[in-house]
Design a protein around this motif. Structure first.
Motif, PDB file in Angstrom:
ATOM      1  N   MET A 121      82.293 -33.632  41.406  1.00 22.58           N
ATOM      2  CA  MET A 121      82.861 -32.317  41.701  1.00 22.58           C
ATOM      3  C   MET A 121      83.620 -32.365  43.025  1.00 22.58           C
ATOM      4  SD  MET A 121      80.737 -28.827  41.732  1.00 22.58           S
ATOM      5  CE  MET A 121      79.809 -29.346  43.160  1.00 22.58           C
ATOM      6  N   THR A 142      88.126 -19.866  40.597  1.00 23.37           N
ATOM      7  CA  THR A 142      87.138 -20.723  41.259  1.00 23.37           C
ATOM      8  C   THR A 142      87.423 -20.749  42.757  1.00 23.37           C
ATOM      9  OG1 THR A 142      86.156 -22.946  41.342  1.00 23.37           O
ATOM     10  CG2 THR A 142      88.494 -22.825  40.806  1.00 23.37           C
ATOM     11  N   ALA A 168      77.950 -23.399  44.393  1.00 12.87           N
ATOM     12  CA  ALA A 168      78.307 -24.690  43.820  1.00 12.87           C
ATOM     13  C   ALA A 168      77.294 -24.997  42.727  1.00 12.87           C
ATOM     14  CB  ALA A 168      78.278 -25.791  44.884  1.00 12.87           C
ATOM     15  N   PRO A 169      77.733 -25.191  41.474  1.00 13.60           N
ATOM     16  CA  PRO A 169      79.094 -24.988  40.998  1.00 13.60           C
ATOM     17  C   PRO A 169      79.390 -23.503  40.830  1.00 13.60           C
ATOM     18  CG  PRO A 169      77.661 -25.587  39.170  1.00 13.60           C
ATOM     19  CD  PRO A 169      76.809 -25.655  40.401  1.00 13.60           C
ATOM     20  N   TRP A 199      80.872 -28.608  34.748  1.00 11.08           N
ATOM     21  CA  TRP A 199      80.774 -27.648  35.846  1.00 11.08           C
ATOM     22  C   TRP A 199      81.675 -28.090  36.984  1.00 11.08           C
ATOM     23  CZ3 TRP A 199      77.251 -31.113  34.155  1.00 11.08           C
ATOM     24  CH2 TRP A 199      76.821 -32.120  35.045  1.00 11.08           C
ATOM     25  N   SER A 200      82.065 -27.155  37.816  1.00 11.55           N
ATOM     26  CA  SER A 200      82.985 -27.510  38.897  1.00 11.55           C
ATOM     27  C   SER A 200      82.972 -26.460  39.984  1.00 11.55           C
ATOM     28  CB  SER A 200      84.409 -27.662  38.347  1.00 11.55           C
ATOM     29  OG  SER A 200      84.993 -26.379  38.192  1.00 11.55           O
ATOM     30  N   LEU A 201      83.597 -26.807  41.099  1.00 10.36           N
ATOM     31  CA  LEU A 201      83.869 -25.869  42.178  1.00 10.36           C
ATOM     32  C   LEU A 201      85.238 -26.222  42.732  1.00 10.36           C
ATOM     33  CD1 LEU A 201      83.137 -23.754  44.417  1.00 10.36           C
ATOM     34  CD2 LEU A 201      82.227 -25.672  45.728  1.00 10.36           C
TER      35      LEU A 201
END
Lengths: 656, 656
Positions: free
Chosen positions: A1, A252, B557-558, B649-651
């Motif tokens: 990430m 995001t 996060a995420p 998943w991400s940020l």
């Protein structure tokens, strides 16, 4: 990430540093506050009454609390969106339906913005509305009983933040989408947000007689974050104003990605025009599940109805209904002055405070002077609608209220202060520090045409060292300032229950005469009420048992019950026969998987007990009611599921 | 259903009438209270700290609240026995086990008598204990975190009222049966109460280092109602005293039938003798189901263990262990003075206040001067143990506390006053009215060998017209009196949250140094904690999904999660990475059938979300944390149960 790191991050670090810096100091302003006349200003002697009611939302507690000003004393926590085991709210059979939603029973919400009903632009003290932020809802509290009597869910929405403000005759209470979502909801990639996610602004009509709420229409808007709102009043009555942020339509890391545009918008909505449109058959009815829960005072019971459709309006179908006013950066508060001329946009990342002119807005619209459009909605020119701007008043402006004497008061989160400035000249005339990091502020009636400009309450986000410590979780707090003079004077720090998110206030005399003292027993239409001891009984219907029970100082009728079986569903329907003010009784049963009941004079409440074990189990009065309160108790005998113990009950003599 | 009507009913009517009469007046004592020096005495200027902590039980709210004196300000409601949706207590996965009992999960109890731990007879400020009255339990709160860290259920009991008082080195905390029941529970006619129903007095040992509670033994007693208790101290250390009423052993209409005897008893229990007996193998281990719930600060999680047996003791097996002291009628409070010599029995239907002498009691025991016995337990002669009596001090005495200067203060419910009298001479030296119908009173340290006799707090049962009205349910209230001079002075009416049932107080300096500011992130041993953003992840295990999430100003996060399916059980395990004082974050999910999480710096909490509908659903921070708090949000994409959306998943970047 991975993470996006942009120049904005540097700005954010500065903001955080400012906040920390401001919070590290010990209290100030003691010299003034220590003077004995300050103590006298907030001291309400034993037996005397406060001058104002303050209804302070609990924020993440989900409730609404009633305080007195100037004492800062807490009188009642009104359960609204969260279960309350003390009052049985959301636990007893009568109020469980209040917390029903399209997602099922939800025991909590995040209550934000109370607003008192108005008539002709002035507070009328009949009801107070408050929004549920998390699972979008609006609740209405009756100010004669101080109980939540209606909750309506808002479909096609998420994060109902820009709510629940009322128009000047309480024609409507509004709701709005803070988090845009697919409307209607559907499975789609989050990255396709832009252009596909939508916001909605809901106008909920309020019946002028009974106050019943009904969603009149939902305006489907571009996928921005609709943050706060206020109605026009006086000359701007008929319009509603909503701040937006995230006009970038980021999905995001919004702290960076939604802080890019120099200006976001205030949406100006001509609801009268849309009302006319839908009254003439305009709009599209779409499927939508949402709960509408109503508490009936005569039956002391709530019912929940699931609605199936809602009327939506595309703003492009109603020319002249919606305009965007460019407003510097990520405006939060959206506050309209008592005359209705000025719309203050509190751009939380802006150095200056922007004030729009309603008159200039109408002129610009009339002259069709547009800077462009957003998804077809006309954008006005910033300069064309600007009334003026307060230059560099502080850091992080959030909210503004008015004293009715031509002054505005704005909170600054980062520089942690309340700043007083003049409408029209835009000059700063005073400032007072807040401890610490103030969010909303409240002047009684400050969001109406007739504010009562004697006090302002600042509602803070950080308290740290201000009170005796209570471990890692410290109290929430508000501060009271006297604003009757030229300069604000800090009078009192008072802790609050829950987050003091926002508040509505009014003179005590507006509410006192309305406040009900008891529920009339004769008017009790609860289907399981026993109105006297002769009417008490125990009725078995298969495995369900209904106990019609009464309580009066200092016994239950009946107080001995036999013939209950393991596996029964036993409903205790308990009526408080008292008809004196302030003589509640409570009742609970050992091992019951629910809360107590706290029953007011004349009221009936019900709890369910499902005995799992044979034995003789006591119940008792939980609210100290007389010198013989400790004697107010009873027993229920529970036999095996297949036992033949006959169903009998008594008071004062043995069951044979 | 017929009723027994005896002459006592006439007395009861008088009692009720007295109460009503007292309540009908408007406030008094204003002349004194209006003086500006009174205002100054309770005014704590902004930024200044209160001098004392007052821990006031919530009574039927089930909680314990923390106030400051002399300001009367509420700092924290500590959730103990009732669910609290604001703090997620009883809703999040970590604290649900705290409310487990042998009857299953119970979301409420009736919390009555807080008592601060002691060393050598003085308050030590380590823990505070409080009893659950309805489903018998004792809870322990850690005064470094102000959190409930242990709850133990008491088997073989009902109505755990005479609890949770501690011995002078916190060797034991006690519990007692207010409602006698069949022990063990069994199906039997209620009319067979007499001689068959039993009471139990439980001595729960407290580990001197960790404070862990364990039931050392239960004394099985005659079937009276054990109402209140206090430990001996100083010369009487090693003994415990319990008031009883209903020595008539009535089981119906107790307001009449339990008010027949001229004298009931105070039970004097020599717990050191019984301790020795059980340490030598005495007593009978019997089957008994009860829950023992422990919260571990390092894992931020509670575990519940169901215990299976308990050691019972028949008092007849331990000669010299238990005696009955006759005490006029239906004694309620059972209070021991700082020296341990005097045991005050507050006979609630008695005209006089009875004070027993510990020395005389020992003499009478030594001389075997008994008046008879009750179920084999020796009854001493009233005259032999009487130290003295306060003659006609008021109506309806309930409780007594001490100032450490030779004075006692007794509350009178019916005549609604606090009466100050002298130990040894028994003369009344002052009286002050209460508004209205006072129950308990509290002097900080007043139940120890070292009281801090500056203030007394009166906790009232009726408030009626004392505050701004709030509908049929009015506020609960306490009153603060200055007792530093010869005469008591009423300073303040302050409302309380919940019923101010009883309280414990101590100087602020005893607790302030212990109060923890944050939870150290390094010490966090929660099994699903992510200690930094690199440690965040989403793990699927069949239909169960664990999200290891973090929060820090101002993002999650995420913040984008895809691949969740309808029908999943999704656990959000959320860690607050902040390590600054007073920077909690909150989190909630639209439509979740639970409460928010309110997470302190360094802490991890978990909520369960079971998505029922496809769509893109937002979550957000519920506790205003920074200038960009509104931007602290995220989205979860929910696909159909059979969809093949991959888990990602991400940020800060799109999920592709």
């Amino acid at each position: 990430m991975k993470k996006i790191l942009k120049s904005t991050v540097a700005i954010l670090s500065v903001l955080v540093a400012f906040t920390s810096c401001n919070n590290s100091g010990k209290s100030g302003n003691k010299s003034g506050a220590l003077a004995s006349n300050v103590a006298e200003k907030v001291y309400v002697a034993p037996g005397e009454h406060d001058e104002f009611y303050a209804f302070i939302s609990g924020g993440f507690s989900g409730q609404l609390s009633v305080y007195g000003l100037p004492s800062g004393r807490l009188f009642k926590v009104i359960p609204v969106f969260s279960q309350d085991a003390e009052k049985a709210y959301g636990y007893n059979e009568e109020t469980k339906p209040m917390l029903n939603t399209s997602h099922g029973f939800i025991p909590w919400d995040d209550s934000h913005h109370p607003d008192i009903s108005q008539t002709a632009g002035e507070l009328d003290g009949r009801w107070i509305f408050i929004n549920g932020n998390n699972t979008p809802r609006i609740a209405k509290i009756d100010l004669s009983t101080f109980e939540t009597t209606e909750i309506i869910e808002i479909p096609n929405s998420a994060g109902n933040h820009s709510s629940s403000f009322v128009t000047e005759n309480t024609e409507y209470v509004v709701a709005g989408t803070r988090f845009s979502v697919p409307i209607p909801q559907k499975d789609m990639p989050i990255k396709d947000y832009k252009g596909n996610f939508k916001g909605s602004l809901s106008f909920i009509s309020v019946d002028p007689e009974h106050g019943h709420m009904d969603i009149k229409f939902q305006l489907i808007m571009p996928g921005f974050d609709y943050d706060l709102s206020h109605p026009g009043r006086g000359k701007s009555h008929g319009w509603f104003f909503f701040t937006t942020y995230n006009s970038e339509e980021a999905s995001t890391l919004l702290e960076v990605n939604a802080s890019q545009n120099d200006k976001d918008f205030i949406a100006a909505v001509n609801w009268k025009k849309i009302e006319e449109y839908v009254n003439n058959g305009g709009g599209t009815m779409v499927p939508a599940n949402y709960a509408h829960n109503v508490y009936d005072e005569s039956t002391h019971s709530a019912t929940s109805t699931m609605k199936k459709e809602v009327l939506t309006v595309n703003p492009l179908d109603v020319p002249g209904a919606v305009y965007f006013l460019p407003t510097p950066k990520s405006p939060h508060g959206c506050d309209v002055d008592p005359t209705g001329e000025y719309i203050v946009g509190n751009g939380k990342l802006s150095a200056n405070l922007t004030v729009h002119s309603f008159t200039k807005m109408l002129d610009a619209i009339e002259n069709k002077k547009f800077a462009g459009d957003a998804y077809g909605i006309p954008i006005l020119n910033f300069e064309d609608v600007l009334a003026g701007s307060v230059e560099q008043p502080g850091l992080g402006p959030l909210h503004t209220e008015f004293d009715g004497k031509g002054n505005a008061y704005t909170t600054f989160f980062i520089s942690s202060e309340v700043v007083k400035w003049k409408l029209g000249t835009w000059e700063v005339v005073d400032r007072q520090p807040c401890y610490y990091s103030v969010g909303h502020l409240m002047i009684p009636g400050g969001n109406s045409a007739k504010p009562f400009g004697k006090y302002v309450v600042a509602m803070n986000k950080i308290t740290k060292d201000r009170y005796l410590p209570t471990g890692p979780e410290v109290t929430q707090s508000a501060q009271l300032y006297d604003i009757s003079g030229d300069k604000m004077e800090l009078l009192l720090d008072f802790p609050t229950i829950g987050e003091p998110h926002y508040a509505a206030g009014c003179p005590a005399d507006l509410i006192k005469p309305r406040s009900k003292k008891i529920f009339n027993l004769e008017d009790n239409k609860h289907p399981f009420a026993a109105k006297n001891e002769m009417g008490t009984k125990v009725v078995r219907d298969g495995k369900t048992v209904h106990i019609y029970m009464t309580m009066i100082r200092s016994h239950f009728a009946p107080d001995n019950i036999e013939g209950i079986k393991v596996g029964d569903k036993v409903y205790f329907h308990v009526t408080n026969l008292e008809q004196d003010y302030d003589v509640p009784h409570g009742v609970s049963m050992i091992g019951a998987n629910t809360s107590e009941l706290l029953i007011m004079p004349g009221q009936t409440e019900t709890f369910l007990w499902e005995p799992k074990q044979e034995g003789v189990w006591p119940f008792y009065c939980t609210d100290f009611c007389s010198a013989l309160h400790q004697e107010m108790q009873g027993y229920v005998r529970v036999s095996a599921a297949n036992a033949n113990t006959p169903l009998k009950w008594s008071l004062g003599e043995d069951i044979e």
